[in-house]
Scaffold this active site. Sequence first.
Site, PDB file in Angstrom:
ATOM      1  N   HIS A 150       3.753   1.416  -1.015  1.00  0.00           N
ATOM      2  CA  HIS A 150       3.699   2.857  -1.299  1.00  0.00           C
ATOM      3  C   HIS A 150       5.050   3.430  -1.739  1.00  0.00           C
ATOM      4  O   HIS A 150       5.137   4.147  -2.721  1.00  0.00           O
ATOM      5  CB  HIS A 150       3.232   3.643  -0.064  1.00  0.00           C
ATOM      6  CG  HIS A 150       1.913   3.160   0.499  1.00  0.00           C
ATOM      7  ND1 HIS A 150       0.895   2.684  -0.286  1.00  0.00           N
ATOM      8  CD2 HIS A 150       1.453   3.088   1.777  1.00  0.00           C
ATOM      9  CE1 HIS A 150      -0.131   2.347   0.473  1.00  0.00           C
ATOM     10  NE2 HIS A 150       0.178   2.574   1.734  1.00  0.00           N
ATOM     11  N   ASP A 201      -3.278   0.313  -4.326  1.00  0.00           N
ATOM     12  CA  ASP A 201      -2.264   0.973  -3.503  1.00  0.00           C
ATOM     13  C   ASP A 201      -2.706   2.425  -3.482  1.00  0.00           C
ATOM     14  O   ASP A 201      -2.570   3.131  -4.488  1.00  0.00           O
ATOM     15  CB  ASP A 201      -0.872   0.840  -4.144  1.00  0.00           C
ATOM     16  CG  ASP A 201       0.189   1.525  -3.311  1.00  0.00           C
ATOM     17  OD1 ASP A 201      -0.114   2.575  -2.707  1.00  0.00           O
ATOM     18  OD2 ASP A 201       1.311   1.023  -3.244  1.00  0.00           O
ATOM     19  N   HIS A 202      -3.271   2.866  -2.379  1.00  0.00           N
ATOM     20  CA  HIS A 202      -3.973   4.151  -2.437  1.00  0.00           C
ATOM     21  C   HIS A 202      -3.043   5.325  -2.742  1.00  0.00           C
ATOM     22  O   HIS A 202      -3.492   6.376  -3.174  1.00  0.00           O
ATOM     23  CB  HIS A 202      -4.812   4.384  -1.177  1.00  0.00           C
ATOM     24  CG  HIS A 202      -4.041   4.824   0.026  1.00  0.00           C
ATOM     25  ND1 HIS A 202      -3.390   3.949   0.857  1.00  0.00           N
ATOM     26  CD2 HIS A 202      -3.806   6.055   0.537  1.00  0.00           C
ATOM     27  CE1 HIS A 202      -2.813   4.620   1.832  1.00  0.00           C
ATOM     28  NE2 HIS A 202      -3.035   5.906   1.665  1.00  0.00           N
TER      29      HIS A 202
END
Length: 512
Positions: free
Chosen positions: A248, A185-186
């Site tokens: 996010h 999950d960047h």
Amino acid sequence: MNKFKNINPTIIVIFGGTGDLAKRKLFPAFQNLYLDGRMSEKFQIIALGRAEKSNEEFQSYVLDNLNTFSRKKGLSDPETQKFLSHITYQSFDIDKEDSYQRLNATINSFDQAFGERANRLFYLSITPSFITTISSNIKKIGLAANAKQDRIIIEKPFGYDKTSAIELNEMLSHTFKEEQIYRIDHYLGKETVQNILAFRFGNSMFEPLWSRNFIDFVQITVAEEVGVEERGGFYEGVGALKDMIQNHLLQILCMTAMEAPASLEADDIRNRKADVLKSIRRIKPDEVDHYIVRGQYDAGFIKGNPVPGYRQDKGIAPDSNTETYVAMKIYLDNWRWQGIPFYLRTGKRMEEKQSSIIIQFKPVPHSSFSYGKEGMTPNRLIINIQPSMDIKLQFMTKKPGLSLSLEPAEMIFDYFSCSTMSPEAYETLIADALAGDPTLFMRWDQVEQAWDAIDTIQQVWKTIAPTNFPNYKAGSWGPEEADELLARQGHAWIRNTQNKIKEEILDDTDIQ
Ligand code: BG6
């Protein structure tokens, strides 16, 4: 930092090596890690793609993209040239066993050249529907047979609902152990998101205030100016709930609301985050409209420029019901947060790009000061994740002068004043995956809980189509219903326009 010294020789295999993510994020991340000395001397990237290309052609394509997307460009930089020599291209058909056999031969030849069996990092930057095929072929050929040395990175979305995620995980578990799977999950790689932990647990003064006793509500916003751009094919049918909230925003919620971990070990941190996800109050189908608002953008103007509506975008059905905006109210059923609303919102084609967390503290119990007709501005802590990267504490002070009246003021910690060159999220995450540190990746139970938290919403939305789409204009802050969601509770979205906030406070116009 020390962990970088221990990075073992690694062969990185990128499935989807010619794709958008690889060109914009992955190759720039590897290049920057290389230039910063954070790769082993012995490493090789094998990029896989459908087309036939020579290594030279592919390396020059990567170089062009580095010059557009990397934070350290470097056309003429000899170190970047050296980096390019570590990239091999192989044409690949995901469905053909023969392709995996050839990949195996290539990997073995690099092991031989290194004089040892290198670690293997398989990066799946492809549509989720290919994961099963790739994983079972990796198993068949024995490409990732060493659980201690071999890892797989999987991009989101991990499944498209709880049931499919469970199936996917079950299937992956035939090839990989949980500790080999790095679900990305960047947002967790962003400096400012990681700083939430440092800020909360590296200071003593905020902890006593960090609960239902002193906090009135929390707002988490991830607003984007962009629309779906070239990604209509992917986005259509996915929508903001699955694309942004499930991952996010819920991860930011975890960082904001979690208890202090016993240590900074990966599992201690991930346990505390999983607790937050478990404590999200599950809502009943007939409550969905009460807690959640969905929206879709219509044509409008962003920064004065006209932009088309979602239904006019490339690859989008003219009667699409995919949501491009979600606002929701979440309660956490635990001791710390009982009764405190967490408002989450995300949308595309909003007035401006802005990701932030706003913690609004309770008003003073009694005030003898006179302060305008609206009353005093409550104390707020604002953590700006992007594009501004700062932490602001807003409070009241005496207005200079003879009378005893108050005005709002703020103290700011600004990242840019400390460092102008912070690593990109993908650099941090890839460096961690190379070092075998899974802290910033999603453990399976987190993913499952996150899907569970939105499952009812997904099911209700699947059966009841929205009747009012499109319901917000591009360049606005979303549909009116999102304001009503908060107004019912006497709250409002707080205006946090990047860079303008000081003037806004001084004007005391703090309601969006
Ligand atoms: C991705 C979503 O995960 O995050 C995109 O799929 C979104 O739709 C993107 O645009 C936002 O990331 P960032 O880092 O630009 O805020």
